[in-house]
Design an enzyme around this catalytic site. Structure first.
Site, PDB file in Angstrom:
ATOM      1  N   ASP A   1       0.974  -1.203  -0.431  1.00 16.80           N
ATOM      2  CA  ASP A   1       0.135   0.104  -0.264  1.00 16.80           C
ATOM      3  C   ASP A   1       0.800   1.320  -0.058  1.00 16.80           C
ATOM      4  O   ASP A   1       2.000   1.419   0.802  1.00 16.80           O
ATOM      5  CB  ASP A   1      -1.143   0.218   1.351  1.00 16.80           C
ATOM      6  CG  ASP A   1      -2.034   0.748   0.964  1.00 16.80           C
ATOM      7  OD1 ASP A   1      -3.281   0.272   0.770  1.00 16.80           O
ATOM      8  OD2 ASP A   1      -2.345   1.842   0.647  1.00 16.80           O
TER       9      ASP A   1
ATOM     10  N   ASP B   1       3.957   2.782  -3.828  1.00 16.29           N
ATOM     11  CA  ASP B   1       3.006   3.748  -4.890  1.00 16.29           C
ATOM     12  C   ASP B   1       2.498   3.350  -6.025  1.00 16.29           C
ATOM     13  O   ASP B   1       3.812   3.297  -7.261  1.00 16.29           O
ATOM     14  CB  ASP B   1       3.474   5.417  -4.987  1.00 16.29           C
ATOM     15  CG  ASP B   1       1.896   6.606  -4.903  1.00 16.29           C
ATOM     16  OD1 ASP B   1       1.227   6.182  -5.800  1.00 16.29           O
ATOM     17  OD2 ASP B   1       2.792   7.473  -5.295  1.00 16.29           O
ATOM     18  N   VAL B   2       1.536   2.783  -6.579  1.00 12.27           N
ATOM     19  CA  VAL B   2       1.172   1.831  -7.970  1.00 12.27           C
ATOM     20  C   VAL B   2       1.220   3.180  -8.672  1.00 12.27           C
ATOM     21  O   VAL B   2       1.456   2.805  -9.697  1.00 12.27           O
ATOM     22  CB  VAL B   2       0.513   1.405  -7.487  1.00 12.27           C
ATOM     23  CG1 VAL B   2       0.041   0.441  -6.744  1.00 12.27           C
ATOM     24  CG2 VAL B   2      -1.111   1.958  -7.585  1.00 12.27           C
TER      25      VAL B   2
ATOM     26  N   ASN C   1      -5.631  -4.256  -7.013  1.00 11.72           N
ATOM     27  CA  ASN C   1      -6.306  -3.946  -6.102  1.00 11.72           C
ATOM     28  C   ASN C   1      -6.489  -2.466  -5.558  1.00 11.72           C
ATOM     29  O   ASN C   1      -7.211  -1.308  -6.098  1.00 11.72           O
ATOM     30  CB  ASN C   1      -6.939  -4.775  -4.839  1.00 11.72           C
ATOM     31  CG  ASN C   1      -7.972  -4.010  -3.455  1.00 11.72           C
ATOM     32  OD1 ASN C   1      -8.519  -4.069  -4.409  1.00 11.72           O
ATOM     33  ND2 ASN C   1      -6.970  -3.170  -3.092  1.00 11.72           N
TER      34      ASN C   1
ATOM     35  N   TYR D   1     -12.975   8.022 -12.914  1.00 10.59           N
ATOM     36  CA  TYR D   1     -13.025   6.476 -12.746  1.00 10.59           C
ATOM     37  C   TYR D   1     -14.217   5.594 -13.192  1.00 10.59           C
ATOM     38  O   TYR D   1     -13.141   4.306 -13.433  1.00 10.59           O
ATOM     39  CB  TYR D   1     -14.235   6.912 -11.120  1.00 10.59           C
ATOM     40  CG  TYR D   1     -14.034   5.591 -10.564  1.00 10.59           C
ATOM     41  CD1 TYR D   1     -12.875   5.119  -9.865  1.00 10.59           C
ATOM     42  CD2 TYR D   1     -15.183   4.552  -9.766  1.00 10.59           C
ATOM     43  CE1 TYR D   1     -13.196   4.446  -9.108  1.00 10.59           C
ATOM     44  CE2 TYR D   1     -15.094   3.187  -9.453  1.00 10.59           C
ATOM     45  CZ  TYR D   1     -14.003   2.943  -8.682  1.00 10.59           C
ATOM     46  OH  TYR D   1     -14.507   1.931  -7.853  1.00 10.59           O
TER      47      TYR D   1
ATOM     48  N   LYS E   1     -11.721   2.103 -15.098  1.00  7.89           N
ATOM     49  CA  LYS E   1     -12.339   0.854 -14.533  1.00  7.89           C
ATOM     50  C   LYS E   1     -12.366   0.056 -16.160  1.00  7.89           C
ATOM     51  O   LYS E   1     -12.569  -0.983 -15.869  1.00  7.89           O
ATOM     52  CB  LYS E   1     -13.911   0.922 -13.722  1.00  7.89           C
ATOM     53  CG  LYS E   1     -12.933   1.253 -12.614  1.00  7.89           C
ATOM     54  CD  LYS E   1     -12.770   0.396 -11.749  1.00  7.89           C
ATOM     55  CE  LYS E   1     -11.706   1.297 -10.604  1.00  7.89           C
ATOM     56  NZ  LYS E   1     -10.516   0.081 -10.213  1.00  7.89           N
TER      57      LYS E   1
ATOM     58  N   THR F   1     -16.463  -0.412   2.846  1.00 12.28           N
ATOM     59  CA  THR F   1     -15.283   0.192   2.912  1.00 12.28           C
ATOM     60  C   THR F   1     -14.226   1.421   3.071  1.00 12.28           C
ATOM     61  O   THR F   1     -15.697   2.890   3.095  1.00 12.28           O
ATOM     62  CB  THR F   1     -14.106  -0.160   2.000  1.00 12.28           C
ATOM     63  OG1 THR F   1     -14.513   0.763   0.563  1.00 12.28           O
ATOM     64  CG2 THR F   1     -14.470  -1.712   1.383  1.00 12.28           C
TER      65      THR F   1
HETATM   66  N1  LIG Z   1     -15.913  -0.132  -2.113  1.00 10.89           N
HETATM   67  C1  LIG Z   1     -16.621  -0.572  -3.426  1.00 10.89           C
HETATM   68  O1  LIG Z   1     -18.245   0.675  -3.157  1.00 10.89           O
HETATM   69  C2  LIG Z   1     -15.837  -0.974  -4.247  1.00 10.89           C
HETATM   70  C3  LIG Z   1     -17.068  -0.822  -5.465  1.00 10.89           C
HETATM   71  C4  LIG Z   1     -16.291  -1.027  -7.230  1.00 10.89           C
HETATM   72  C5  LIG Z   1     -14.848  -1.255  -7.259  1.00 10.89           C
HETATM   73  N2  LIG Z   1     -14.170  -0.787  -5.410  1.00 10.89           N
HETATM   74  C6  LIG Z   1     -12.759  -1.239  -6.085  1.00 10.89           C
HETATM   75  O2  LIG Z   1     -12.339  -1.753  -4.484  1.00 10.89           O
HETATM   76  C7  LIG Z   1     -10.662  -1.453  -4.983  1.00 10.89           C
HETATM   77  C8  LIG Z   1     -10.633  -0.582  -3.670  1.00 10.89           C
HETATM   78  O3  LIG Z   1     -11.207   0.036  -3.013  1.00 10.89           O
HETATM   79  P1  LIG Z   1     -11.385  -0.069  -0.977  1.00 10.89           P
HETATM   80  O4  LIG Z   1     -13.357   0.516  -1.520  1.00 10.89           O
HETATM   81  O5  LIG Z   1     -11.389  -0.939  -0.445  1.00 10.89           O
HETATM   82  O6  LIG Z   1     -10.555   1.229  -0.818  1.00 10.89           O
HETATM   83  P2  LIG Z   1     -10.336   1.612   0.063  1.00 10.89           P
HETATM   84  O7  LIG Z   1     -10.095   3.453  -0.661  1.00 10.89           O
HETATM   85  O8  LIG Z   1     -11.180   1.717   1.717  1.00 10.89           O
HETATM   86  O9  LIG Z   1      -8.597   1.204  -0.094  1.00 10.89           O
HETATM   87  C9  LIG Z   1      -8.078   1.410  -1.470  1.00 10.89           C
HETATM   88  C10 LIG Z   1      -6.186   1.233  -0.817  1.00 10.89           C
HETATM   89  O10 LIG Z   1      -5.233   1.516  -1.555  1.00 10.89           O
HETATM   90  C11 LIG Z   1      -4.814   2.348  -1.348  1.00 10.89           C
HETATM   91  N3  LIG Z   1      -3.948   3.206  -2.390  1.00 10.89           N
HETATM   92  C12 LIG Z   1      -4.845   4.311  -2.883  1.00 10.89           C
HETATM   93  N4  LIG Z   1      -3.633   4.828  -3.416  1.00 10.89           N
HETATM   94  C13 LIG Z   1      -3.470   3.882  -3.680  1.00 10.89           C
HETATM   95  C14 LIG Z   1      -1.847   3.600  -4.248  1.00 10.89           C
HETATM   96  N5  LIG Z   1      -1.495   5.194  -5.370  1.00 10.89           N
HETATM   97  N6  LIG Z   1      -0.935   3.571  -4.318  1.00 10.89           N
HETATM   98  C15 LIG Z   1      -0.771   1.849  -3.790  1.00 10.89           C
HETATM   99  N7  LIG Z   1      -1.993   2.156  -2.647  1.00 10.89           N
HETATM  100  C16 LIG Z   1      -2.742   3.142  -2.568  1.00 10.89           C
HETATM  101  C17 LIG Z   1      -5.508   3.033   0.032  1.00 10.89           C
HETATM  102  O11 LIG Z   1      -4.249   3.788   0.987  1.00 10.89           O
HETATM  103  C18 LIG Z   1      -6.326   2.302   0.652  1.00 10.89           C
HETATM  104  O12 LIG Z   1      -5.867   1.258   1.430  1.00 10.89           O
HETATM  105  C19 LIG Z   1     -10.312   0.033  -5.809  1.00 10.89           C
HETATM  106  O13 LIG Z   1     -10.028  -0.642  -7.079  1.00 10.89           O
HETATM  107  C20 LIG Z   1     -11.548   0.479  -6.311  1.00 10.89           C
HETATM  108  O14 LIG Z   1     -11.789   1.072  -7.566  1.00 10.89           O
HETATM  109  C21 LIG Z   1     -14.567  -0.501  -4.982  1.00 10.89           C
END
Ligand SMILES: NC(=O)c1ccc[n+]([C@@H]2O[C@H](COP(=O)([O-])OP(=O)(O)OC[C@H]3O[C@@H](n4cnc5c(N)ncnc54)[C@H](O)[C@@H]3O)[C@@H](O)[C@H]2O)c1
Length: 271
Positions: A43, A65-66, A92, A158, A162, A193
Site C-alpha cells: 500500500d 505507490d502504484v 486492487n 473513474y 475501470k 469500505t
Molecule cells: N468500495 C466499493 O464500493 C468499490 C466498488 C467497486 C470497486 N471498488 C474498487 O475496489 C478497490 C479497493 O477499493 P476500497 O473500497 O477497498 O477502497 P479503500 O479506499 O477503502 O482502500 C483502497 C486502498 O488503496 C490504497 N491506495 C490508494 N492509492 C494508492 C496508491 N497510489 N498506491 C498504492 N495504494 C494506494 C489506499 O491507501 C487504501 O488502503 C479499488 O480499486 C476500487 O476502485 C470499490
C-alpha cells in the site's frame, strides 16, 4: 470452500495484494492467508499497511505507490527476492473521483489514470514477467468495478479507468494464456469500505447516500469486503483453472437490474 477443496486451497502460494492496507484489499489479504497463502500486503499508506500485515500470520508489508512505475517494479522485485516467486498478483489499489466531466481537471484525470489503470498495468506486467521467467502458472486479478460496464453521472474518469482495466485484463489474459497465467477481474458492487464511507461523508447526506447505494443493489444491502475477497480467492484457486479473461461480479445483483434514468447523483447536483 466446498467442491472437495480443502480450506487451505492456496497453501504455500505467494500472493501480492496492492491497496491492501484497508477495505477490499485488506479483506483479500486476510482471505488469501486463511486459505494458506503467504501474503505480501502492499500500500502507499505505510502505517495502515504495516498494521494490516501485522494482523495476518506470516504476512509482510512492502510500501508501493502504484502510480509510480518504479515503485511497482520494486514491489515485484522485492516480493520475488523475499519469497522466490509470485503465484498471485492482485492489483486492487484504486481511488475514486466523484466528479462530472465538466469539473474534472487535467491533474485529477492524470492522477486517477495513474493509480487505477497505469498502476494495474505496471504491477500486472512486472508480475507476469516474473511468473513467465520462473515458469510459474500464476494468477493475476484486477479489482475493477461495474462502472466498467454501466455508470452514472459525476464519475466519468473513474468509469474510464475501470473500463480500461477490463480491456487490459482481457489483453493480458490472451498474452498470459500460452504460459499458463490466468488473468481475471472481480467487480465489487457498492462495498462497505473506507472508500465508500468517505464518499458518503463528502455528500450532503451520508446516511441517505449509503441507503441509496444499498437500495440500488437488488440484495438491498451493501456488499461486504469479505464477499469480494472470497470471489478473488476462488479466481486464484485451482478450482478456477479454466477461468481466464473474464469478469466475476460480487455486486448484490446491481448489474442485473435496470436502473432507470441517469442513475445515482454523487453530489446531489444535476447539470
Ligand atoms: N468500495 C466499493 O464500493 C468499490 C466498488 C467497486 C470497486 N471498488 C474498487 O475496489 C478497490 C479497493 O477499493 P476500497 O473500497 O477497498 O477502497 P479503500 O479506499 O477503502 O482502500 C483502497 C486502498 O488503496 C490504497 N491506495 C490508494 N492509492 C494508492 C496508491 N497510489 N498506491 C498504492 N495504494 C494506494 C489506499 O491507501 C487504501 O488502503 C479499488 O480499486 C476500487 O476502485 C470499490
Amino acid at each position: 470452500m466446498g467442491c472437495g477443496m480443502s480450506s487451505r486451497f492456496l497453501e504455500g502460494r505467494v500472493a501480492v495484494v496492492t491497496g491492501a492496507a484497508h477495505g477490499i484489499g485488506a479483506a483479500c489479504a486476510r482471505v488469501y492467508a486463511e486459505a494458506g497463502a503467504v501474503v505480501v500486503v502492499s500500500d502507499v499508506d505505510a502505517a495502515g499497511g504495516a498494521a494490516t500485515a501485522a494482523a495476518i500470520p506470516g504476512a509482510r508489508f512492502l510500501r508501493c505507490d502504484v502510480s509510480k512505475a518504479a515503485d511497482c517494479a520494486a514491489l515485484i522485485g522485492q516480493a520475488v527476492a523475499a519469497h522466490g516467486r509470485i503465484d498471485i498478483l492482485h492489483a486492487n489499489a484504486g481511488i475514486e473521483l466523484c466528479r462530472s466531466i465538466w469539473d474534472t481537471t487535467d491533474e485529477e484525470w492524470d492522477r486517477i489514470l495513474a493509480i487505477n489503470l497505469s498502476g494495474s498495468f505496471w504491477c500486472a506486467r512486472d508480475a507476469m514477467k516474473a511468473m513467465r521467467a520462473a515458469g510459474t502458472k500464476g494468477v493475476v486479478t484486477l479489482t475493477a468495478s461495474p462502472h466498467a460496464f454501466v455508470t452514472s453521472r459525476e464519475i466519468a474518469a473513474y468509469a474510464a479507468t475501470k473500463a480500461g482495466q477490463v480491456g487490459l485484463m482481457r489483453a493480458m489474459a490472451l498474452e498470459g494464456a500460452p504460459f499458463g497465467i490466468r488473468v481475471n477481474a472481480v467487480l465489487p458492487g457498492a462495498t462497505d469500505t473506507p472508500m465508500l464511507q468517505r464518499e458518503a461523508e463528502s455528500s450532503g447526506d451520508p446516511a441517505a447516500l449509503l441507503a441509496t447505494f444499498a437500495a440500488a443493489q437488488p440484495m438491498g444491502r451493501l456488499v461486504r469486503p469479505e464477499e469480494v475477497a472470497r470471489v478473488a480467492a476462488f479466481l486464484a484457486s485451482d478450482a478456477a483453472s479454466g477461468v481466464t479473461g473474464t469478469c466475476v461480479a460480487a455486486d448484490g445483483g446491481l448489474m442485473a437490474a435496470i436502473n432507470a434514468g441517469a442513475g445515482i447523483s454523487y453530489t446531489g447536483e444535476t447539470r
